[in-house]
Design an enzyme around this catalytic site. Structure first.
Site, PDB file in Angstrom:
ATOM      1  CB  CYS A 156      20.307  -3.320   5.812  1.00 34.12           C
ATOM      2  SG  CYS A 156      19.152  -2.251   4.949  1.00 34.12           S
TER       3      CYS A 156
HETATM    4  N1  COA Z   1      -0.557   4.076   1.794  1.00 30.80           N
HETATM    5  C1  COA Z   1      -1.714   3.412   1.904  1.00 30.80           C
HETATM    6  N2  COA Z   1      -1.868   2.115   1.591  1.00 30.80           N
HETATM    7  C2  COA Z   1      -0.789   1.453   1.139  1.00 30.80           C
HETATM    8  C3  COA Z   1       0.461   2.080   0.985  1.00 30.80           C
HETATM    9  C4  COA Z   1       0.562   3.438   1.336  1.00 30.80           C
HETATM   10  N3  COA Z   1       1.710   4.114   1.241  1.00 30.80           N
HETATM   11  N4  COA Z   1       1.361   1.177   0.530  1.00 30.80           N
HETATM   12  C5  COA Z   1       0.687   0.028   0.386  1.00 30.80           C
HETATM   13  N5  COA Z   1      -0.599   0.186   0.740  1.00 30.80           N
HETATM   14  C6  COA Z   1      -1.683  -0.813   0.692  1.00 30.80           C
HETATM   15  C7  COA Z   1      -1.453  -1.837  -0.382  1.00 30.80           C
HETATM   16  O1  COA Z   1      -1.944  -1.398  -1.612  1.00 30.80           O
HETATM   17  C8  COA Z   1      -2.204  -3.028   0.163  1.00 30.80           C
HETATM   18  O2  COA Z   1      -3.555  -2.875  -0.142  1.00 30.80           O
HETATM   19  P1  COA Z   1      -4.444  -4.158  -0.526  1.00 30.80           P
HETATM   20  O3  COA Z   1      -4.396  -5.064   0.666  1.00 30.80           O
HETATM   21  O4  COA Z   1      -5.774  -3.551  -0.793  1.00 30.80           O
HETATM   22  O5  COA Z   1      -3.776  -4.749  -1.733  1.00 30.80           O
HETATM   23  C9  COA Z   1      -2.043  -2.904   1.666  1.00 30.80           C
HETATM   24  O6  COA Z   1      -1.698  -1.536   1.919  1.00 30.80           O
HETATM   25  C10 COA Z   1      -0.946  -3.809   2.199  1.00 30.80           C
HETATM   26  O7  COA Z   1       0.242  -3.612   1.438  1.00 30.80           O
HETATM   27  P2  COA Z   1       1.572  -4.414   1.690  1.00 30.80           P
HETATM   28  O8  COA Z   1       2.664  -3.942   0.786  1.00 30.80           O
HETATM   29  O9  COA Z   1       1.280  -5.877   1.688  1.00 30.80           O
HETATM   30  O10 COA Z   1       1.878  -3.887   3.167  1.00 30.80           O
HETATM   31  P3  COA Z   1       2.644  -4.559   4.350  1.00 30.80           P
HETATM   32  O11 COA Z   1       1.713  -4.658   5.477  1.00 30.80           O
HETATM   33  O12 COA Z   1       3.409  -5.778   3.928  1.00 30.80           O
HETATM   34  O13 COA Z   1       3.701  -3.431   4.719  1.00 30.80           O
HETATM   35  C11 COA Z   1       6.022  -2.926   4.378  1.00 30.80           C
HETATM   36  C12 COA Z   1       4.623  -2.991   3.771  1.00 30.80           C
HETATM   37  C13 COA Z   1       7.000  -2.533   3.294  1.00 30.80           C
HETATM   38  C14 COA Z   1       6.034  -1.873   5.482  1.00 30.80           C
HETATM   39  C15 COA Z   1       6.372  -4.289   4.981  1.00 30.80           C
HETATM   40  O14 COA Z   1       6.140  -5.315   4.048  1.00 30.80           O
HETATM   41  C16 COA Z   1       7.806  -4.379   5.444  1.00 30.80           C
HETATM   42  O15 COA Z   1       8.239  -3.620   6.263  1.00 30.80           O
HETATM   43  N6  COA Z   1       8.546  -5.387   4.962  1.00 30.80           N
HETATM   44  C17 COA Z   1       9.937  -5.597   5.329  1.00 30.80           C
HETATM   45  C18 COA Z   1      10.704  -4.432   4.873  1.00 30.80           C
HETATM   46  C19 COA Z   1      12.151  -4.557   5.120  1.00 30.80           C
HETATM   47  O16 COA Z   1      12.601  -4.883   6.173  1.00 30.80           O
HETATM   48  N7  COA Z   1      12.916  -4.264   4.123  1.00 30.80           N
HETATM   49  C20 COA Z   1      14.281  -4.214   4.256  1.00 30.80           C
HETATM   50  C21 COA Z   1      14.718  -2.983   3.625  1.00 30.80           C
HETATM   51  S1  COA Z   1      16.366  -2.756   3.977  1.00 30.80           S
END
Ligand code: COA
Length: 372
Positions: A156
């Site tokens: 990125c």
């Molecule tokens: N739809 C519904 N629920 C979902 C889901 C989806 N598509 N994906 C995950 N969930 C659920 C999970 O199962 C979890 O449920 P639980 O609490 O019952 O276990 C809950 O939502 C939280 O999941 P989590 O993965 O911890 O979500 P988050 O709030 O951390 O958000 C991201 C996920 C990926 C959006 C976030 O972590 C993020 O943006 N991180 C940084 C990403 C980044 O910058 N990456 C760089 C890439 S270049």
């Protein structure tokens, strides 16, 4: 030593859009099919049933509302969940070259520069369509640029690392003009069948023209300074590579696509980026009040809100930190350049801003600019 300026940018935006609702409908249909196919194993407790995704979750967790893609049909086909991008023959331009050429043409015409006057083309992106010949050399030939060209990959952060690389060559005098091009076909390295990340990415290409700051028409952005940093982490990883491919070609390997530990990325990258920007600004003698705009990497809205607040010491107004991820999703290295390209024309002479990207590696790159 010469001064450097950004004189033009260009964005190629695919014509096809996938909304969160369309994406979730396709994912849920895929999950239902999979659950039916694996009914016995699920009942025996051998595998876990796939749960549905949700548009509300996607918007709340990321700020993403839709994404552009090169091929919508393949991604939304629950039996496929992958774009239809047929392999191109060797005598056709590659996909990355094709969209890179479009973005490059826009950057050149914004600056009023002929491709023949460009001395360096860098294709800087998260994934390359092939190992060699370099995509950048193909683009160089297609647009009719001079000099030389090469590919680089810093995930990125590829755009800002590319800008620093080009800027250093312009500063030293070895080249006069460079195009840094970021064709990001993220739809082909995203696992659309993984609920945790199926909503993250979109496709796009951006281009940035850098020139020696001499006899330029006003309106460009002086590059005051650039700064790059890296720190190894496995939390964003893609194991696709020539050794793995040869041995495991027939295997459906999840680690051959984008993988992340999103929570850890969130926690670890935020302090890294905030500290990086603070020390870059301090070194340059730039204070928070001097910055009119932040063009941040576009991965997650909460992440950007946090960084904006840390940098400015208060919550930024929307115009001070424009986001484009609601429309484009995460476009890897191209995100901060889309934001810069679409939200910089209104700045006045003397206004300073900061472009910053961050991601796998980990890597962070920042560029401080000043409107001429
Ligand atoms: N739809 C519904 N629920 C979902 C889901 C989806 N598509 N994906 C995950 N969930 C659920 C999970 O199962 C979890 O449920 P639980 O609490 O019952 O276990 C809950 O939502 C939280 O999941 P989590 O993965 O911890 O979500 P988050 O709030 O951390 O958000 C991201 C996920 C990926 C959006 C976030 O972590 C993020 O943006 N991180 C940084 C990403 C980044 O910058 N990456 C760089 C890439 S270049």
């Amino acid at each position: 030593m010469h001064n450097v300026a950004i004189t033009g940018t260009g964005v190629f935006t695919p014509s096809q859009v996938i909304t969160n609702d369309e994406l979730v409908t396709a994912f849920n249909a895929y999950a239902d099919l999979w659950n039916t196919e694996n009914e016995a194993a699920i009942a025996a407790g051998e595998v876990e049933a796939k749960t549905h995704s949700s548009s509300d979750f996607i918007l709340a967790a990321s700020g993403i509302e839709r994404r552009y893609v090169l091929d919508k049909e393949g991604v939304l086909d629950p039996f496929r969940m992958f774009p239809y991008l047929a392999p191109r023959s060797d005598d056709q331009p590659g996909y990355m070259a094709e969209i890179g050429v479009d973005a490059a043409g826009k950057a050149l015409s914004a600056a009023g520069v002929e491709a023949a006057d460009v001395d360096l083309v860098i294709c800087a992106a998260s994934n390359m369509e092939r190992a060699y010949p370099a995509i950048a050399v193909e683009i160089q030939q297609l647009i009719g640029a001079g000099g030389f060209a090469f590919d680089m990959n810093v995930a990125c952060s590829s755009a800002t690392f590319g800008i620093q690389t080009a800027a250093d060559m312009i500063r030293s005098g070895s080249i006069r003009r460079a195009l840094v091009i970021n064709p990001e076909i993220c739809s082909a390295h995203l696992e659309w069948r993984d609920r945790d990340c199926h909503f993250i990415f979109g496709d796009v290409a951006t281009a940035t023209l850098l020139e020696r700051d001499e006899d330029l028409k006003p309106g460009h952005f002086k590059v005051l300074s650039t700064r790059c940093a890296t720190q190894f982490s496995n939390n964003i990883r893609n194991n696709n590579g020539y050794l793995r491919r040869t041995h495991d070609q027939m295997e459906d390997r999840r680690d051959m696509q984008f993988m992340q530990n999103g929570r850890k990325v969130f926690k670890e990258v935020l302090p890294l980026v905030s500290k990086h920007i603070a020390s870059h600004m301090q070194e340059e003698g730039v204070k928070a009040d001097d910055l009119r705009r932040l063009w941040l990497h576009q991965a997650n809205k909460t992440m950007n809100d946090y960084i904006g607040k840390k940098v400015l010491g208060r919550s930024p107004e929307p115009h001070e930190q424009p986001n484009i991820l609601q429309d484009y999703a995460n476009t890897s290295s191209a995100g901060s350049i889309i934001a810069f390209s679409q939200h910089s024309n209104d700045l006045s002479p003397g206004d300073k801003g900061l472009i910053c990207s961050f991601g796998a590696g980990y890597s962070v790159g920042s560029v401080i600019v000043d409107r001429a």
